[in-house]
Write a protein that holds these residues in place. Structure first.
Motif, PDB file in Angstrom:
ATOM      1  N   PHE A  36      63.200 104.512  76.170  1.00  0.00           N
ATOM      2  CA  PHE A  36      64.571 104.269  75.715  1.00  0.00           C
ATOM      3  C   PHE A  36      65.099 102.926  76.222  1.00  0.00           C
ATOM      4  N   ASP A  37      64.758 102.573  77.458  1.00  0.00           N
ATOM      5  CA  ASP A  37      65.282 101.336  78.060  1.00  0.00           C
ATOM      6  C   ASP A  37      64.388 100.126  77.858  1.00  0.00           C
ATOM      7  N   GLY A  38      63.253 100.316  77.201  1.00  0.00           N
ATOM      8  CA  GLY A  38      62.411  99.161  76.930  1.00  0.00           C
ATOM      9  C   GLY A  38      60.932  99.483  76.966  1.00  0.00           C
ATOM     10  N   PRO A  39      60.121  98.494  76.580  1.00  0.00           N
ATOM     11  CA  PRO A  39      58.677  98.673  76.465  1.00  0.00           C
ATOM     12  C   PRO A  39      57.996  98.976  77.805  1.00  0.00           C
ATOM     13  N   MET A  40      56.912  99.751  77.712  1.00  0.00           N
ATOM     14  CA  MET A  40      56.119 100.109  78.897  1.00  0.00           C
ATOM     15  C   MET A  40      54.654 100.245  78.510  1.00  0.00           C
ATOM     16  N   SER A  41      53.783 100.077  79.489  1.00  0.00           N
ATOM     17  CA  SER A  41      52.357 100.314  79.283  1.00  0.00           C
ATOM     18  C   SER A  41      52.051 101.793  79.475  1.00  0.00           C
ATOM     19  N   VAL A  42      50.870 102.224  79.022  1.00  0.00           N
ATOM     20  CA  VAL A  42      50.451 103.610  79.193  1.00  0.00           C
ATOM     21  C   VAL A  42      50.447 103.976  80.671  1.00  0.00           C
ATOM     22  N   GLY A  43      49.915 103.075  81.494  1.00  0.00           N
ATOM     23  CA  GLY A  43      49.852 103.332  82.937  1.00  0.00           C
ATOM     24  C   GLY A  43      51.224 103.526  83.560  1.00  0.00           C
ATOM     25  N   ASP A  44      52.163 102.693  83.159  1.00  0.00           N
ATOM     26  CA  ASP A  44      53.528 102.812  83.693  1.00  0.00           C
ATOM     27  C   ASP A  44      54.187 104.115  83.249  1.00  0.00           C
ATOM     28  N   LEU A  68      57.452 106.852  65.319  1.00  0.00           N
ATOM     29  CA  LEU A  68      58.545 106.905  66.284  1.00  0.00           C
ATOM     30  C   LEU A  68      58.344 105.901  67.410  1.00  0.00           C
ATOM     31  N   VAL A  69      57.099 105.489  67.604  1.00  0.00           N
ATOM     32  CA  VAL A  69      56.745 104.531  68.658  1.00  0.00           C
ATOM     33  C   VAL A  69      55.826 103.489  68.045  1.00  0.00           C
ATOM     34  N   LYS A  70      55.917 102.271  68.548  1.00  0.00           N
ATOM     35  CA  LYS A  70      54.982 101.229  68.116  1.00  0.00           C
ATOM     36  C   LYS A  70      54.362 100.593  69.350  1.00  0.00           C
ATOM     37  N   GLY A  71      53.177 100.052  69.174  1.00  0.00           N
ATOM     38  CA  GLY A  71      52.477  99.425  70.283  1.00  0.00           C
ATOM     39  C   GLY A  71      52.053  98.023  69.931  1.00  0.00           C
ATOM     40  N   GLU A  72      52.071  97.160  70.939  1.00  0.00           N
ATOM     41  CA  GLU A  72      51.662  95.774  70.749  1.00  0.00           C
ATOM     42  C   GLU A  72      50.703  95.391  71.863  1.00  0.00           C
ATOM     43  N   ARG A  73      49.570  94.822  71.470  1.00  0.00           N
ATOM     44  CA  ARG A  73      48.562  94.446  72.454  1.00  0.00           C
ATOM     45  C   ARG A  73      49.063  93.299  73.332  1.00  0.00           C
ATOM     46  N   ILE A  79      51.394  97.607  75.018  1.00  0.00           N
ATOM     47  CA  ILE A  79      52.753  97.879  75.464  1.00  0.00           C
ATOM     48  C   ILE A  79      53.449  98.648  74.346  1.00  0.00           C
ATOM     49  N   TYR A  80      54.016  99.798  74.720  1.00  0.00           N
ATOM     50  CA  TYR A  80      54.647 100.678  73.741  1.00  0.00           C
ATOM     51  C   TYR A  80      56.159 100.594  73.838  1.00  0.00           C
ATOM     52  N   GLU A  81      56.802 100.801  72.686  1.00  0.00           N
ATOM     53  CA  GLU A  81      58.259 100.865  72.636  1.00  0.00           C
ATOM     54  C   GLU A  81      58.677 101.768  71.483  1.00  0.00           C
ATOM     55  N   LEU A  82      59.932 102.191  71.512  1.00  0.00           N
ATOM     56  CA  LEU A  82      60.446 102.998  70.412  1.00  0.00           C
ATOM     57  C   LEU A  82      60.397 102.169  69.137  1.00  0.00           C
ATOM     58  N   ALA A  83      60.098 102.813  68.022  1.00  0.00           N
ATOM     59  CA  ALA A  83      59.874 102.096  66.768  1.00  0.00           C
ATOM     60  C   ALA A  83      61.109 101.351  66.271  1.00  0.00           C
ATOM     61  N   ASP A  84      62.275 101.959  66.427  1.00  0.00           N
ATOM     62  CA  ASP A  84      63.500 101.307  65.968  1.00  0.00           C
ATOM     63  C   ASP A  84      64.716 102.003  66.558  1.00  0.00           C
ATOM     64  N   ASN A  85      65.877 101.497  66.201  1.00  0.00           N
ATOM     65  CA  ASN A  85      67.126 102.024  66.752  1.00  0.00           C
ATOM     66  C   ASN A  85      67.407 103.453  66.279  1.00  0.00           C
ATOM     67  N   HIS A  86      66.855 103.855  65.130  1.00  0.00           N
ATOM     68  CA  HIS A  86      67.061 105.226  64.653  1.00  0.00           C
ATOM     69  C   HIS A  86      66.548 106.245  65.665  1.00  0.00           C
ATOM     70  N   VAL A  87      65.417 105.948  66.290  1.00  0.00           N
ATOM     71  CA  VAL A  87      64.840 106.867  67.277  1.00  0.00           C
ATOM     72  C   VAL A  87      65.797 107.017  68.450  1.00  0.00           C
ATOM     73  N   LYS A  88      66.377 105.891  68.896  1.00  0.00           N
ATOM     74  CA  LYS A  88      67.358 105.938  69.986  1.00  0.00           C
ATOM     75  C   LYS A  88      68.568 106.783  69.594  1.00  0.00           C
TER      76      LYS A  88
END
Length: 100
Positions: A36-44, A68-73, A79-88
């Protein structure tokens, strides 16, 4: 919302029910809440909710498939984050509802 919901077909309502099924799993909710507060890695994420990286990766794959989630290498990690503001909005509205 008014009349905008009057003429929704059964297929759309089934898709909506399927969307809410994704939110019915507490592990997935914990992951999305952490993002919800920003992107994170799987480990985090795994460390934050005290679960194995493989369990988190499995749920993230499902969350990505349901958009609902998107990931960027980022180098070797993703690093994963919520897909968009709708999810929030869905999460925030749900939290507000249960706190009433």
């Amino acid at each position: 919302m008014g009349n905008s919901l009057k003429n929704i077909d059964d297929t759309t309502l089934i898709d909506l029910a399927d969307l809410f099924k994704v939110f019915s799993d507490s592990t997935r909710m914990k992951i999305m809440y952490r993002l919800f507060d920003g992107p994170m890695s799987v480990g985090d994420i795994a460390e934050a909710i005290d679960m194995s990286q493989s369990a988190i990766s499995h749920q993230l794959k499902y969350l990505k498939e349901t958009n609902l989630v998107k990931g960027e290498r980022d180098g070797k990690s993703i690093i994963y984050e919520l897909a968009d503001n709708h999810v929030k909005i869905i999460i925030k509205t749900g939290l507000e509802h249960i706190k009433e």
